[in-house]
Design an enzyme around this catalytic site. Structure first.
Site, short mmCIF file in Angstrom:
data_model
loop_
_atom_site.label_atom_id
_atom_site.label_comp_id
_atom_site.label_asym_id
_atom_site.label_seq_id
_atom_site.Cartn_x
_atom_site.Cartn_y
_atom_site.Cartn_z
CG HIS A 1 -14.58 0.27 -5.19
ND1 HIS A 1 -15.62 0.47 -4.31
CD2 HIS A 1 -13.45 0.52 -4.49
CE1 HIS A 1 -15.14 0.83 -3.14
NE2 HIS A 1 -13.83 0.87 -3.21
N GLY B 1 4.54 1.30 -1.68
CA GLY B 1 4.78 1.56 -3.10
C GLY B 1 3.52 2.06 -3.78
CG ASP B 2 2.06 4.64 -7.53
OD1 ASP B 2 0.96 4.07 -7.69
OD2 ASP B 2 2.37 5.71 -8.08
CG PHE B 3 -1.98 0.16 -6.67
CD1 PHE B 3 -2.49 1.22 -7.39
CD2 PHE B 3 -2.66 -0.24 -5.52
CE1 PHE B 3 -3.64 1.90 -6.98
CE2 PHE B 3 -3.81 0.44 -5.08
CZ PHE B 3 -4.29 1.51 -5.82
CG ASP C 1 -2.23 0.79 1.03
OD1 ASP C 1 -2.17 2.02 0.86
OD2 ASP C 1 -3.30 0.16 1.02
C1 LIG Z 1 -10.79 1.69 -0.54
S1 LIG Z 1 -9.27 1.32 0.24
C2 LIG Z 1 -9.39 -0.43 0.42
C3 LIG Z 1 -8.53 -0.96 1.52
C4 LIG Z 1 -8.67 -2.46 1.79
N1 LIG Z 1 -8.20 -3.27 0.66
C5 LIG Z 1 -10.08 -2.82 2.17
O1 LIG Z 1 -10.69 -3.65 1.48
O2 LIG Z 1 -10.62 -2.29 3.15
C6 LIG Z 1 -8.10 1.53 -1.08
C7 LIG Z 1 -6.64 1.33 -0.68
O3 LIG Z 1 -5.81 1.60 -1.82
C8 LIG Z 1 -4.64 2.28 -1.34
N2 LIG Z 1 -4.03 3.02 -2.46
C9 LIG Z 1 -4.52 4.12 -3.08
N3 LIG Z 1 -3.69 4.52 -4.05
C10 LIG Z 1 -2.64 3.65 -4.05
C11 LIG Z 1 -1.46 3.52 -4.84
N4 LIG Z 1 -1.20 4.38 -5.85
N5 LIG Z 1 -0.61 2.51 -4.59
C12 LIG Z 1 -0.85 1.63 -3.57
N6 LIG Z 1 -1.97 1.69 -2.77
C13 LIG Z 1 -2.86 2.70 -3.02
C14 LIG Z 1 -5.19 3.18 -0.25
O4 LIG Z 1 -4.18 3.65 0.62
C15 LIG Z 1 -6.20 2.27 0.43
O5 LIG Z 1 -5.61 1.52 1.48
#
Ligand SMILES: C[S@@+](CC[C@H](N)C(=O)[O-])C[C@H]1O[C@@H](n2cnc3c(N)ncnc32)[C@H](O)[C@@H]1O
Length: 329
Positions: free
Chosen positions: A239, A220-222, A196
């Site tokens: 989503h 990191g950044d996905f 994350d």
């Molecule tokens: C809606 S939350 C869902 C969290 C968890 N998977 C859940 O089901 O409760 C979206 C997650 O994506 C992460 N996220 C957003 N942009 C990201 C990026 N560029 N790289 C990695 N993680 C990211 C956020 O920090 C957050 O934890």
């Protein structure tokens, strides 16, 4: 029975109830009422607020079933209101979170409908997750809200899938880590990677989602890349993004995995028809806040295809979440 004009006006006043809920949570009223009914004067004194104003907010919430006015200006907590106590892992933090920045951005929903772009970026000057990265307190609240929103669905996902054939599970955008925690607890042979942004991992490192043995925390950044593993869980992440961005995340999973690997997208599918379903609210919130959307099975299948993956099957968990299992195409 309310006239049609009263019914439509009531819908238009939805914000009053949502903010009133937030007010009683911020004041700690549900905790104060947990031990038994109290008068508004007692509650106002305990929360340093104005009794008459507090009374009006509580009176608004009583017909909604959150409180009960047991005698004039004297209130008790109902079963529904008890969900807002701080010792409940229920929706309290979600109600707080959604009624803060997201609420302010929502005033510009019309902008999102006209442009297709997230109102949040217009109102706050940066995208939702960039903004959260710069606001650690709100980021922590966001992660607690995600735990609250999950309400058993992480356990349901962990239970619904046979992780037996795998060795290393990567939770992409796993945030608080509750899903990974549930998967690892059921599968002692697995090691885990929680991937994350640093702002997402912070909550997990403080234990927001439970125990994380055998886990590597990777920031990191996905949109750049994801760590290697043989099964990827991607829950309530796709989503958040429009189709182009969603395909980049899935393609990065495809690039990092072996041919025998799987991607498991865990999302709530939009059902056909007019029935009320919280996913329809969440869908419009996604439009305004992150620029994402809730999708049907066919829409997920076409995202997988564009990412070099193939939807194999859809597993309905015990909760509202479906598990969409994909393999390399
Ligand atoms: C809606 S939350 C869902 C969290 C968890 N998977 C859940 O089901 O409760 C979206 C997650 O994506 C992460 N996220 C957003 N942009 C990201 C990026 N560029 N790289 C990695 N993680 C990211 C956020 O920090 C957050 O934890």
């Amino acid at each position: 029975m309310a006239s049609t004009s009263q019914q439509i006006m009531r819908l238009g006043f939805g914000f009053a109830v949502s903010q009133a809920l937030r007010v009683i949570i911020e004041l700690g009223i549900p905790d104060l009422l947990a031990a038994g009914e109290q008068s508004v004067d007692e509650l106002a004194a305990a929360t340093q607020s104005k009794a008459d104003a507090l009374y009006r907010v509580m009176r608004l919430l009583a017909p909604e079933g959150v409180l009960r006015e047991v005698a004039p200006r004297r209130f008790a907590l109902t079963e529904l209101g008890a969900m807002l106590r701080s010792d409940q892992s229920g929706p309290r933090d979600f109600v707080r979170m959604i009624n803060s920045e997201a609420y302010l951005a929502f005033e510009q929903l019309l902008y999102s409908v006209r442009t297709g772009k997230p109102a949040f970026d217009k109102v706050f000057g940066s995208p939702r997750f960039d903004w959260l990265s710069e606001h650690p307190e709100q980021a922590a609240l966001f992660q607690r809200a995600m735990v609250a929103l999950s309400q058993g669905s992480n356990e349901a996902v962990a239970e619904a899938y046979d992780f037996g054939p795998f060795t290393r599970v990567v939770d992409v955008g796993g945030g608080h880590g509750q899903l990974l925690s549930a998967i690892l607890a059921r599968n002692p042979h697995l090691s885990g990677v929680l991937f994350d942004l640093p702002s997402g991992l912070a909550a997990a490192q403080q234990g927001a989602g439970g125990n994380l043995p055998r886990t590597e925390f990777v920031a990191g950044d996905f949109f750049e890349s994801v760590p290697s593993g043989d099964v990827y869980v991607v829950k309530k992440v796709v989503h958040d993004w429009d189709d182009d961005r969603a395909v980049v995340i899935l393609r990065n999973c495809r690039k990092a995995m072996q041919q025998s690997g799987k991607v498991l997208v865990a999302e709530t599918l939009v059902p056909p028809g007019d029935e009320p379903n919280l996913i329809k609210e969440i869908d419009v919130v996604m439009l305004a806040i992150t620029g994402g959307l809730e999708r049907t099975e066919a829409q997920y299948a076409s995202l997988f295809k564009a990412a070099g993956l193939q939807l194999e099957r859809v597993i309905q968990t015990k909760g509202p979440i479906s598990l969409l299992e994909a393999s390399p195409a």
